[in-house]
Design a protein around this motif. Structure first.
Motif, PDB file in Angstrom:
ATOM      1  N   TYR A 302       0.511  -0.990   0.119  1.00  0.00           N
ATOM      2  CA  TYR A 302      -0.149   0.051  -0.056  1.00  0.00           C
ATOM      3  C   TYR A 302       0.694   1.408   0.016  1.00  0.00           C
ATOM      4  O   TYR A 302       0.817   2.508  -0.748  1.00  0.00           O
ATOM      5  CB  TYR A 302      -1.133  -0.021   0.915  1.00  0.00           C
ATOM      6  N   ALA A 303       1.533   1.044   0.657  1.00  0.00           N
ATOM      7  CA  ALA A 303       2.659   2.186   0.802  1.00  0.00           C
ATOM      8  C   ALA A 303       3.481   2.611  -0.333  1.00  0.00           C
ATOM      9  O   ALA A 303       3.539   4.187  -0.988  1.00  0.00           O
ATOM     10  CB  ALA A 303       4.229   2.236   1.521  1.00  0.00           C
ATOM     11  N   SER A 304       3.779   2.048  -1.178  1.00  0.00           N
ATOM     12  CA  SER A 304       4.960   2.076  -2.954  1.00  0.00           C
ATOM     13  C   SER A 304       3.012   2.588  -3.707  1.00  0.00           C
ATOM     14  O   SER A 304       3.490   3.440  -4.266  1.00  0.00           O
ATOM     15  CB  SER A 304       5.028   0.449  -2.920  1.00  0.00           C
ATOM     16  N   ALA A 305       2.058   2.058  -3.250  1.00  0.00           N
ATOM     17  CA  ALA A 305       1.062   2.437  -4.311  1.00  0.00           C
ATOM     18  C   ALA A 305       0.389   3.947  -3.876  1.00  0.00           C
ATOM     19  O   ALA A 305       0.259   4.639  -5.251  1.00  0.00           O
ATOM     20  CB  ALA A 305       0.053   2.113  -3.816  1.00  0.00           C
ATOM     21  N   ILE A 306       0.733   4.103  -3.033  1.00  0.00           N
ATOM     22  CA  ILE A 306       0.017   5.651  -2.264  1.00  0.00           C
ATOM     23  C   ILE A 306       1.242   6.545  -3.274  1.00  0.00           C
ATOM     24  O   ILE A 306       0.740   7.561  -3.840  1.00  0.00           O
ATOM     25  CB  ILE A 306      -0.772   5.788  -1.651  1.00  0.00           C
ATOM     26  N   LYS A 307       2.215   6.104  -2.389  1.00  0.00           N
ATOM     27  CA  LYS A 307       3.528   7.354  -3.119  1.00  0.00           C
ATOM     28  C   LYS A 307       3.432   7.187  -4.723  1.00  0.00           C
ATOM     29  O   LYS A 307       3.797   8.585  -5.272  1.00  0.00           O
ATOM     30  CB  LYS A 307       4.523   6.371  -2.667  1.00  0.00           C
ATOM     31  N   ASN A 308       3.196   6.503  -5.472  1.00  0.00           N
ATOM     32  CA  ASN A 308       3.181   6.345  -6.542  1.00  0.00           C
ATOM     33  C   ASN A 308       1.861   6.667  -7.212  1.00  0.00           C
ATOM     34  O   ASN A 308       2.346   8.184  -8.818  1.00  0.00           O
ATOM     35  CB  ASN A 308       3.484   4.861  -7.794  1.00  0.00           C
ATOM     36  N   HIS A 309       0.786   6.577  -7.220  1.00  0.00           N
ATOM     37  CA  HIS A 309       0.059   7.775  -7.436  1.00  0.00           C
ATOM     38  C   HIS A 309       0.188   8.569  -7.793  1.00  0.00           C
ATOM     39  O   HIS A 309       0.148   9.465  -7.788  1.00  0.00           O
ATOM     40  CB  HIS A 309      -1.332   7.132  -6.700  1.00  0.00           C
ATOM     41  N   ALA A 310       0.664   9.789  -5.870  1.00  0.00           N
ATOM     42  CA  ALA A 310       0.829  11.276  -5.607  1.00  0.00           C
ATOM     43  C   ALA A 310       1.741  11.388  -6.481  1.00  0.00           C
ATOM     44  O   ALA A 310       1.261  12.744  -6.483  1.00  0.00           O
ATOM     45  CB  ALA A 310       1.214  11.266  -4.126  1.00  0.00           C
ATOM     46  N   ALA A 311       2.836  10.451  -6.480  1.00  0.00           N
ATOM     47  CA  ALA A 311       3.743  11.088  -7.683  1.00  0.00           C
ATOM     48  C   ALA A 311       3.652  11.957  -8.761  1.00  0.00           C
ATOM     49  O   ALA A 311       3.395  12.473  -9.318  1.00  0.00           O
ATOM     50  CB  ALA A 311       5.168  10.808  -7.838  1.00  0.00           C
ATOM     51  N   PHE A 312       2.970  10.737  -9.487  1.00  0.00           N
ATOM     52  CA  PHE A 312       2.511  10.833 -10.927  1.00  0.00           C
ATOM     53  C   PHE A 312       1.596  12.207 -10.898  1.00  0.00           C
ATOM     54  O   PHE A 312       1.420  13.048 -12.098  1.00  0.00           O
ATOM     55  CB  PHE A 312       1.409   9.685 -10.760  1.00  0.00           C
ATOM     56  N   TYR A 313       0.471  12.546 -10.048  1.00  0.00           N
ATOM     57  CA  TYR A 313      -0.439  13.263 -10.053  1.00  0.00           C
ATOM     58  C   TYR A 313       0.355  14.480  -9.714  1.00  0.00           C
ATOM     59  O   TYR A 313      -0.245  15.197 -10.531  1.00  0.00           O
ATOM     60  CB  TYR A 313      -1.321  13.292  -9.234  1.00  0.00           C
ATOM     61  N   ALA A 314       1.080  14.147  -8.925  1.00  0.00           N
ATOM     62  CA  ALA A 314       2.095  15.725  -8.786  1.00  0.00           C
ATOM     63  C   ALA A 314       2.434  16.399 -10.032  1.00  0.00           C
ATOM     64  O   ALA A 314       2.689  17.155  -9.601  1.00  0.00           O
ATOM     65  CB  ALA A 314       2.955  15.577  -7.195  1.00  0.00           C
ATOM     66  N   LYS A 315       3.198  15.395 -10.406  1.00  0.00           N
ATOM     67  CA  LYS A 315       3.669  16.180 -11.954  1.00  0.00           C
ATOM     68  C   LYS A 315       3.636  17.014 -13.021  1.00  0.00           C
ATOM     69  O   LYS A 315       4.261  18.074 -13.437  1.00  0.00           O
ATOM     70  CB  LYS A 315       4.523  14.638 -12.546  1.00  0.00           C
ATOM     71  N   GLN A 316       1.509  16.570 -12.950  1.00  0.00           N
ATOM     72  CA  GLN A 316       0.895  17.677 -13.580  1.00  0.00           C
ATOM     73  C   GLN A 316       0.510  19.127 -12.674  1.00  0.00           C
ATOM     74  O   GLN A 316       0.513  20.309 -13.049  1.00  0.00           O
ATOM     75  CB  GLN A 316      -0.259  16.478 -13.796  1.00  0.00           C
ATOM     76  N   PHE A 317       0.121  18.249 -11.312  1.00  0.00           N
ATOM     77  CA  PHE A 317      -1.022  19.052 -10.599  1.00  0.00           C
ATOM     78  C   PHE A 317       0.652  20.620 -10.201  1.00  0.00           C
ATOM     79  O   PHE A 317       0.042  21.306 -10.403  1.00  0.00           O
ATOM     80  CB  PHE A 317      -1.281  18.959  -9.480  1.00  0.00           C
ATOM     81  N   ASN A 318       1.380  20.308  -9.697  1.00  0.00           N
ATOM     82  CA  ASN A 318       2.646  20.830  -9.253  1.00  0.00           C
ATOM     83  C   ASN A 318       2.669  22.010 -10.173  1.00  0.00           C
ATOM     84  O   ASN A 318       4.204  23.019  -9.398  1.00  0.00           O
ATOM     85  CB  ASN A 318       3.456  20.324  -8.622  1.00  0.00           C
TER      86      ASN A 318
END
Length: 823
Positions: A302-318
């Protein structure tokens, strides 16, 4: 940082033998996290569960959407998959149209509009008016004994694209963390308890249509299908797979239920697969797709799943950050109360949140390779939603993508661009069968099956200019990216739209102009010829196709043919009320407050009306907008923010923002923002969210009128602020701060190189920054000439009342970074 610390503490506490130690740490964590949540500007948060769908919190990875209610005793995840639509591949062209077309045009030219309306309704429409986008159903989680709870809190963190629900029952803290994974292509919910073995729940499915449920290989499977509609058989079949991993509990199944007992942590995975292949084809192995995504996701911790999800999203949102100021006290309140209080607080950080929420929704509903965001993005809880949640391409679908380029989400534009390319193929048959014309056309509505014939009825749907509008996005993407390979790829679609008008325009018998007929000014009857919006759209598609042809080294003779037709189009006209005429005839009613302001397309999102080169048209457009009024449906409010920004009136644009930030729902028919910050037509349409986001950006930066204009329409109330990662045409990425309404520092990254012409209301200084002279040599800012008409009553024009501007040129190189300061 706080969240990471708390998660680490929680993992340690789960395995610790002392429950008092565990509870002490959790209370500390709860205090810190609660304060962390309330202190963050990029969170929607609430102290009670959702009571209605427009209070639930939206999650999405473009393909899978979820609405999270956060109800302690009965959690609901209402789900969507982007290809679950009614019907199947079909067409809605009426072959009778071709024979009826000359008579319809004759009736329109003669002013016999009622007869024309009847003829068009009988011969241009079919019984197919578009297929509906539909819910996949809901996952229901029942938690026994959780009816009575305390310390309730839920949030949507748009900085991470994660929803959280937390509450206490009998001294036990329960937490649910949910996201729609961009990386693993499934929806994941993690359920935890502060007491060992305290997680117990039953999972089942529901849907407002028939479905089947079975248990297989430790997976609970729902199988459903789209609905048949308007004589088109249902072709979409799908399966939803749900499975749970626990650290210490038991998982059991019946034929209709998945149950978890005695767990401390339970992680739920939901996968959906459909048989959709493309707009012409179904037949994919939906069971295999759903199973494969589920299986792959469950192999990851789970820790890897949510980390990878948030990192993907952050590349666009940030990429894009915005600070319009803060009202600390106002921002401490739950989101619903913040909206209610906005008229009093004028909390600028709530505007920032709503603007960034629009970007969140676009990222969550439109990723490369997926379907374009529809009328509700990807969030729909019905089998037959309002307006079928289709693509309304006389404004709404286009508005969804207005913020894409300027707020640094260029790749999120791709699904819409792909849809245009597909429409350019399906629309060829419509052009030939219904109009005997070359190229392609589309009307005011389409769906996942890319139908292009007219939909609804004559006064709304007899509008063959939809293809011209959607094609403008092909050109806009090029202006921001400068990608010639891309331009070559989309040029056939642009050319096809231009070819339609080259062959379908007819000569107006009264004045000799070449016009679109029959048509309407969306969505206002009666049937007309040569409406202002049509003329503006045709002008754009012809001139922009000609410019693309030139850039790509195309046929000069064809280019000349396009530009020759441009000369025959009707010019924009100013009427007796000093308004920009909506029709060729001077028949505008200054008391008409219709939600559509179609004749102002040339002001925004078009670029045909400039305060500097077309002052009379500019003033006339302003008068038209004043006549329409400040109140409207949600999406129209979004448009009006942009229009007032283009009119360089930041305070008036801000008035329209205020009209959007009024609480919708209940007995408030005038409210335009729901508790979950979805905007209201009413009911919910997502275009209002996207229009508002684009409007805020347009108030801060414009790049359509020969220069990059800094703070063109900043309202007095946003006197101090900053933005980073906002993008101008020509490939300029800009960050800047301002004080007392004046730019103080600008940082520019030039992605393409070339001359940067800056326009500002205060003086600027930097190395190699020179006063601008002549026309901007940067070809991305070149525009075709547009006549500014004279009017009989010149005394009625007060002038634009424009502020003095300073213009500078800066030579840039591709990849270069440049810093500029206030003089």
């Amino acid at each position: 940082m706080i969240r990471a610390t708390i998660n680490s503490l929680f993992e340690r506490c789960i395995n610790y033998k002392s429950s008092r130690f565990m509870m002490a740490w959790l209370l500390v964590g709860f205090f810190l996290m609660n304060n962390d949540a309330k202190g963050q500007d990029l969170k929607l948060w609430y102290n009670e569960p959702a009571k209605a769908w427009v209070e639930a919190l939206p999650l999405g990875n473009s393909r899978l959407g979820a609405m999270v209610y956060g109800i302690p005793q009965r959690e609901e995840l209402q789900l969507n998959e982007e290809t679950i639509w009614g019907g199947g591949p079909y067409r809605n062209d009426n072959p009778n149209a071709l024979q009826a077309l000359p008579e319809a045009q004759k009736l329109v030219f003669e002013g016999r509009t009622k007869e024309a309306d009847k003829l068009v309704n009988q011969n241009f429409f079919t019984k197919m008016h578009g297929m509906p986008f539909q819910t996949a159903g809901s996952v229901i989680l029942k938690f026994p004994g959780h009816e009575t709870n305390s310390a309730y809190y839920r949030e949507l963190d748009i900085d991470r694209a994660v929803a959280l629900t937390r509450y206490n029952v009998d001294g036990v803290t329960y937490t649910r963390e949910t996201f729609s994974s961009f990386v693993d292509n499934v929806i994941i919910m993690r359920i935890t308890a502060s007491k060992k073995g305290a997680v117990n729940f039953d999972l089942s499915y529901t849907k407002p249509a028939p479905f089947k449920v079975s248990a297989k290989n430790n997976v609970l499977v729902m199988e459903g299908k789209g609905a048949s509609h308007e004589g088109i058989d249902a072709k979409i079949i799908y399966q939803m797979h749900s499975a749970v991993k626990t650290n210490d509990g038991k998982v059991s199944f019946t034929d209709s239920t998945l149950s978890v007992y005695g767990a401390t942590v339970a992680t739920l995975y939901i996968s959906i697969g459909t048989n959709f292949i493309d707009y012409k084809t179904v037949g994919a192995d939906y069971e295999k797709k759903a199973a494969a995504w589920l299986s792959a996701a469950m192999t990851k911790d789970y820790a890897s799943a949510i980390k990878n999800h948030a990192a993907f999203y952050a590349k666009q949102f940030n990429r894009f950050k915005l600070d319009l100021g803060k009202n600390v006290e106002a921002s401490k309140l739950p989101t619903t109360q913040r909206i209610i209080n906005y008229r009093t607080t004028q909390d600028p950080s709530l505007v920032t949140l709503l603007a960034q929420f629009g970007r969140y929704l676009l990222i969550s509903s439109s990723q490369p390779g997926g379907q374009a965001a529809n009328l509700q993005g990807i969030w729909c809880n019905a089998m037959y939603p309002p307006w079928d949640s289709k693509y309304t391409i006389n404004i709404n679908a286009e508005m969804n993508y207005w913020p894409a380029e300027v707020t640094n989400l260029s790749e999120n534009h791709q699904p819409f661009i792909q849809m245009v390319k597909e429409l350019s193929q399906s629309g060829r048959e419509t052009a030939q069968v219904m109009y005997g014309a070359d190229g392609w056309t589309a009307h005011h509505n389409t769906d996942i099956w890319r139908v292009t014939g007219p939909i609804d009825f004559a006064a709304a749907g007899m509008w063959p200019t939809g293809g011209a509008w959607v094609s403008q996005h092909l050109w806009e993407h090029y202006l921001y990216t400068g990608d010639k390979k891309y331009l070559a790829d989309v040029y056939p679609a642009m050319k096809g739209s231009a070819d339609f008008f080259l062959s379908a325009l007819v000569k107006h018998p009264a004045n000799g102009w070449m016009v679109v007929s029959p048509s309407v000014s969306p969505e206002q009857g009666p049937l007309s010829a040569g409406t202002t919006m049509d003329n503006q759209l045709v002008f754009d598609i012809l001139t922009r196709t000609a410019e693309a042809n030139k850039i790509l080294g195309g046929d000069a003779a064809y280019r000349a043919k396009l530009l020759n037709m441009v000369k025959k189009l009707p010019p924009m006209q100013i009427g007796k009320h000093t308004q920009l005429q909506e029709w060729l005839e001077d028949k505008d009613d200054p008391k008409n407050e219709h939600r559509h302001v179609s004749h102002l397309y040339g002001l925004y999102p078009g670029d045909q009306v400039s305060p500097y080169t077309h002052p009379k048209l500019f003033e006339a457009a302003r008068n038209s907008l004043v006549y329409r009024g400040d109140k409207a449906t949600g999406w129209s409010i979004g448009w009006k923010v942009n229009l007032w920004a283009r009119l360089l009136d930041g305070n008036h644009a801000y008035t329209i923002v205020n009209n959007m930030l009024t609480l919708a729902g209940g007995n408030n028919g005038d409210g335009r923002t729901y508790p979950n910050m979805f905007t209201a037509h009413p009911p919910f349409q997502i275009d209002g969210n996207f229009g508002l986001t684009a409007g805020v950006a347009e108030m801060i930066l414009q790049s359509h009128d020969g220069a990059v204009h800094l703070l063109p329409a900043i309202p007095d109330i946003w006197k101090d602020g900053s933005v980073s990662g906002i993008v101008a045409r020509g490939g300029f990425e800009i960050s800047m701060t301002w004080k007392k309404g004046e730019v103080t520092e600008i940082s520019v990254v030039s992605k393409l190189g070339g001359n940067l012409r800056l326009r500002a209301y205060n003086g600027l200084k930097a190395a190699n920054l020179k006063p601008a002279k002549g026309a901007n040599p940067n070809t991305f800012f070149t525009k075709p000439a547009i006549a500014d008409p004279s009017v009989s009553d010149q005394a009625s024009f007060k002038g634009a009342g424009l502020k003095t501007v300073y213009e500078y040129d800066l030579a840039t190189k591709a990849g270069g970074r440049y810093v500029i300061f206030k003089k």
